[in-house]
Design a protein around this motif. Sequence first.
Motif, PDB file in Angstrom:
ATOM      1  N   PRO A 232      16.935 -13.366 -18.375  1.00  0.00           N
ATOM      2  CA  PRO A 232      16.250 -12.902 -19.592  1.00  0.00           C
ATOM      3  C   PRO A 232      14.902 -13.602 -19.789  1.00  0.00           C
ATOM      4  O   PRO A 232      14.766 -14.805 -19.539  1.00  0.00           O
ATOM      5  CB  PRO A 232      17.228 -13.278 -20.714  1.00  0.00           C
ATOM      6  N   ALA A 233      13.925 -12.845 -20.239  1.00  0.00           N
ATOM      7  CA  ALA A 233      12.613 -13.421 -20.569  1.00  0.00           C
ATOM      8  C   ALA A 233      12.675 -14.052 -21.949  1.00  0.00           C
ATOM      9  O   ALA A 233      13.393 -13.587 -22.843  1.00  0.00           O
ATOM     10  CB  ALA A 233      11.541 -12.341 -20.531  1.00  0.00           C
ATOM     11  N   ARG A 234      11.927 -15.138 -22.109  1.00  0.00           N
ATOM     12  CA  ARG A 234      11.814 -15.796 -23.410  1.00  0.00           C
ATOM     13  C   ARG A 234      10.596 -15.249 -24.143  1.00  0.00           C
ATOM     14  O   ARG A 234       9.524 -15.127 -23.563  1.00  0.00           O
ATOM     15  CB  ARG A 234      11.660 -17.309 -23.240  1.00  0.00           C
ATOM     16  N   VAL A 235      10.758 -14.926 -25.403  1.00  0.00           N
ATOM     17  CA  VAL A 235       9.640 -14.457 -26.219  1.00  0.00           C
ATOM     18  C   VAL A 235       8.881 -15.659 -26.743  1.00  0.00           C
ATOM     19  O   VAL A 235       9.441 -16.519 -27.431  1.00  0.00           O
ATOM     20  CB  VAL A 235      10.136 -13.598 -27.392  1.00  0.00           C
ATOM     21  N   LEU A 236       7.593 -15.737 -26.414  1.00  0.00           N
ATOM     22  CA  LEU A 236       6.747 -16.813 -26.921  1.00  0.00           C
ATOM     23  C   LEU A 236       5.974 -16.378 -28.153  1.00  0.00           C
ATOM     24  O   LEU A 236       5.688 -17.198 -29.020  1.00  0.00           O
ATOM     25  CB  LEU A 236       5.783 -17.281 -25.829  1.00  0.00           C
ATOM     26  N   ALA A 237       5.624 -15.106 -28.222  1.00  0.00           N
ATOM     27  CA  ALA A 237       4.876 -14.608 -29.380  1.00  0.00           C
ATOM     28  C   ALA A 237       5.094 -13.110 -29.504  1.00  0.00           C
ATOM     29  O   ALA A 237       4.823 -12.359 -28.563  1.00  0.00           O
ATOM     30  CB  ALA A 237       3.388 -14.912 -29.228  1.00  0.00           C
ATOM     31  N   GLU A 238       5.601 -12.685 -30.625  1.00  0.00           N
ATOM     32  CA  GLU A 238       5.742 -11.262 -30.918  1.00  0.00           C
ATOM     33  C   GLU A 238       5.771 -11.089 -32.428  1.00  0.00           C
ATOM     34  O   GLU A 238       5.650 -12.041 -33.186  1.00  0.00           O
ATOM     35  CB  GLU A 238       7.003 -10.685 -30.274  1.00  0.00           C
ATOM     36  N   GLY A 239       5.920  -9.855 -32.865  1.00  0.00           N
ATOM     37  CA  GLY A 239       5.931  -9.586 -34.297  1.00  0.00           C
ATOM     38  C   GLY A 239       4.687  -8.834 -34.698  1.00  0.00           C
ATOM     39  O   GLY A 239       3.968  -8.281 -33.857  1.00  0.00           O
ATOM     40  N   ALA A 240       4.403  -8.803 -35.973  1.00  0.00           N
ATOM     41  CA  ALA A 240       3.292  -8.012 -36.503  1.00  0.00           C
ATOM     42  C   ALA A 240       1.986  -8.377 -35.819  1.00  0.00           C
ATOM     43  O   ALA A 240       1.637  -9.549 -35.702  1.00  0.00           O
ATOM     44  CB  ALA A 240       3.183  -8.237 -38.002  1.00  0.00           C
ATOM     45  N   GLY A 241       1.274  -7.372 -35.362  1.00  0.00           N
ATOM     46  CA  GLY A 241      -0.030  -7.597 -34.752  1.00  0.00           C
ATOM     47  C   GLY A 241       0.019  -7.595 -33.231  1.00  0.00           C
ATOM     48  O   GLY A 241       1.076  -7.477 -32.609  1.00  0.00           O
ATOM     49  N   ASP A 242      -1.151  -7.743 -32.651  1.00  0.00           N
ATOM     50  CA  ASP A 242      -1.307  -7.765 -31.196  1.00  0.00           C
ATOM     51  C   ASP A 242      -1.510  -9.203 -30.747  1.00  0.00           C
ATOM     52  O   ASP A 242      -2.417  -9.891 -31.211  1.00  0.00           O
ATOM     53  CB  ASP A 242      -2.519  -6.925 -30.785  1.00  0.00           C
ATOM     54  N   HIS A 243      -0.668  -9.651 -29.833  1.00  0.00           N
ATOM     55  CA  HIS A 243      -0.721 -11.025 -29.347  1.00  0.00           C
ATOM     56  C   HIS A 243      -1.473 -11.022 -28.021  1.00  0.00           C
ATOM     57  O   HIS A 243      -0.902 -10.779 -26.953  1.00  0.00           O
ATOM     58  CB  HIS A 243       0.689 -11.578 -29.202  1.00  0.00           C
ATOM     59  N   GLY A 244      -2.769 -11.299 -28.080  1.00  0.00           N
ATOM     60  CA  GLY A 244      -3.608 -11.277 -26.900  1.00  0.00           C
ATOM     61  C   GLY A 244      -3.926 -12.670 -26.410  1.00  0.00           C
ATOM     62  O   GLY A 244      -3.524 -13.684 -26.995  1.00  0.00           O
ATOM     63  N   ALA A 245      -4.656 -12.731 -25.314  1.00  0.00           N
ATOM     64  CA  ALA A 245      -5.039 -14.011 -24.729  1.00  0.00           C
ATOM     65  C   ALA A 245      -6.251 -13.794 -23.848  1.00  0.00           C
ATOM     66  O   ALA A 245      -6.548 -12.670 -23.431  1.00  0.00           O
ATOM     67  CB  ALA A 245      -3.887 -14.601 -23.912  1.00  0.00           C
ATOM     68  N   HIS A 246      -6.962 -14.882 -23.559  1.00  0.00           N
ATOM     69  CA  HIS A 246      -8.144 -14.786 -22.705  1.00  0.00           C
ATOM     70  C   HIS A 246      -7.724 -14.388 -21.298  1.00  0.00           C
ATOM     71  O   HIS A 246      -6.833 -14.991 -20.703  1.00  0.00           O
ATOM     72  CB  HIS A 246      -8.887 -16.115 -22.667  1.00  0.00           C
ATOM     73  N   LEU A 247      -8.378 -13.376 -20.756  1.00  0.00           N
ATOM     74  CA  LEU A 247      -8.070 -12.901 -19.413  1.00  0.00           C
ATOM     75  C   LEU A 247      -9.161 -13.326 -18.448  1.00  0.00           C
ATOM     76  O   LEU A 247     -10.354 -13.210 -18.751  1.00  0.00           O
ATOM     77  CB  LEU A 247      -7.941 -11.374 -19.403  1.00  0.00           C
ATOM     78  N   ARG A 248      -8.749 -13.814 -17.289  1.00  0.00           N
ATOM     79  CA  ARG A 248      -9.718 -14.216 -16.269  1.00  0.00           C
ATOM     80  C   ARG A 248     -10.453 -12.994 -15.754  1.00  0.00           C
ATOM     81  O   ARG A 248      -9.936 -11.877 -15.722  1.00  0.00           O
ATOM     82  CB  ARG A 248      -9.010 -14.917 -15.116  1.00  0.00           C
ATOM     83  N   GLU A 249     -11.686 -13.213 -15.320  1.00  0.00           N
ATOM     84  CA  GLU A 249     -12.536 -12.113 -14.898  1.00  0.00           C
ATOM     85  C   GLU A 249     -12.356 -11.803 -13.418  1.00  0.00           C
ATOM     86  O   GLU A 249     -12.010 -12.657 -12.615  1.00  0.00           O
ATOM     87  CB  GLU A 249     -14.005 -12.457 -15.177  1.00  0.00           C
TER      88      GLU A 249
END
Length: 756
Positions: A411-428
Amino acid sequence: MTGLTAQDREAIAPFRPDRRDGLARNLTLAPHWSPGGRGFWYRAETVSGPEYRTVTAATGAQAPAFDHAALRAALPEGSDFAALEILSLEPGVTFRAGAQIWHWDGASLTPRAPRPNAPDELPSPDGTLVLLRRAGDLWLREVATGEERRLTDSAEAHFEWAKSPDQSLETIHIARQGLRLPPVAIWSPDSRRIFTHQLDERAVRVVPLVQNIPDDGSYAPQIWSLRNAFTGDPDESLPMAHQAVIEVETGEVRPLRPVHVTETSLIERREAWWSADSARLFYVDHDRFETKLTLCDVDAATGTEREVLAETSASFAEVNPAFGALPNIRLLDRTGEVVWFSQSDGWGHLSLHDLATGARKARITRGDWTVCDLLHVDEDRREAIVLAGSPEDGPDPYLRRILAAPLDGGPARVLAEGAGDHGAHLREVGWPDLLAEAERLGSAPAAVAPDGAHLVETLGTFDALPRHVLRRTSDGAVVAELGEAKSDINWPLPERLTLTAADGATRLFGLLWQPEGPAPEGGWPLVDMVYPGPQCIQTPRAALTGEDLPKLAMAAALTRLGFAVLMMDGRGTPYRSKPFHDLCHGNLGDPGFLSDHVAAIRALCAERPALDAGRVGIIGHSAGGHAAARAILEYPGVFHAAVATAGSHESRAYNRCWPEKWQGPLVVAGDGSSSHDAVANAPLAHRLEGALFLGHGDMDENVLPAVTLRLARALDEAGKRYELMIAAGKDHATFKTDPAAWEAQLDFLVRHLAPR
């Protein structure tokens, strides 16, 4: 009807393309981690200019990274503090100002020796050699002595070493800017070998582009020439990369199998990796129609090649749901494994494979959702951290979560979820050697710490500006709030919509902006801002995001002019199931399912008296330009005005990569009809009833101006009136970035749809 007034121009002035730098601050946060992951620094934008801050990962404590006033005072006269490129903050501050690198220890400023390579050259990992191109061949220069020697001597016109394809969509733009690209090549980690290609464009179609107003101010038009294969061109006239491994010491060129290039080569897409011992090379091969992806393993000493594993699809196979994004593939060289992205289960998930046999060892992720981006792989913890979509049956499948998934299954562990969009910096995406150098200097940001213990998340919602959060990956707990975006502009906030497709069953999603205050008599006119992909989504995942700022600024300007604005995604987008995305394949004649837009607009106007169904417009650029023109031609009773800029109105007159992937091969029947006929807009010109604005830059090498002119001629022959704007000397981005072209679109919509 009159167009924009002086009062209108004042109202929309903050959103003009030449003023967007001040629209918002800190929409993103790019962490530059210390080597051990103990903390990071980032650049924050303030009303008085940039400010660099350090963060301690364990506590989230923030502090100024250095004495900003002291460094400003120490800079050479004429230096712009805001334009500094910070390279490292340990110890002191190392930065680039123009071509010079400096080091500041807190008291004195010392010039550092510049890099031993120019921007168009590639340094070896050990720093002793530089790779460069001359007249299509490759040369090496020793850093210590400056001595040069030639590596290849087989180049000829349009058959050059380490060249980026002409069909990259930016070749002329780059040349006009006076930029020179580094060689398309990857050094082996031990600096003894180079992986590159000799690009064969000799038989590729020659496409001229006339620059009517040359950049040097002269009067005779300048003719540029591109080697650009069109949809349906024969196999023998496509650009091919003749790959090779070159031995640095002896100059031996070891040929490998030629492969197709798309808009760029696999090296530029970062789909090639050396093993840590420099003995093996791995790359992902795409067939012509991108229906098969193959992970290939090459013995660098012999050139012997084998297929590790492959991904096939009747429609299209992908390495990431988003076009141009980093592949969701990671080579685990130390353990002889590879993390592979697959859509074979009908979604888009990661699996772990044995590099020696290709056999799948474990499913890393699973569920009725899709992996969007692979952020980090921790070989020691045997864990992958991913940006993932939400479950299909949840409130909104497009909103992302952050998960940690065991490499060996479970099973995967949820680190961030819920209301809104949980984004992060993406490498180019870019040349791996250049990015590796940035990482070595500490100047390449990443969402996750090198040790995998912490990550920085950007949370976006539809009712507020984004905020940034530091989390632990062990349990997902928030360590600290790092701040939020700021804006001096009163941005209109959208309403999130759940819509129904034209099939009467499929859930769709969109955003609706409405002007402030009560609606005028008759209601607000409605403008549909369309981009059909199908390689991306149109609807932003939050009220204000950095990557969506240009279209959000256009939506805000329209709202201030009294328009309601709709953005939505029809069927056939990425980020949901594979069958859902496959609906787009072979269906570019209904771009982005315009039928879904029509169903949504009719339902919205019926439910909301504040929207005027008698004044509906549509605006789009590039593929969106094709869709906007198609909408007013196909649905004249629904759309009353359309703005179509740089529209790809004819797939057979376009760079073959995009149409062949999404529409499929060009198949011509005995009667001369073809499988791409339905995509063309010109045959529908006689159906125009409303107002149509066509715009194109005459130096657009992405979508050629001839495509819009072909539609314009068909309209002329059908006796239809329309407006045409040809932007002199301008390229594909013009109608998003040029103030005059941007304002002309708004003026047109005001004249034809303005509130009564």
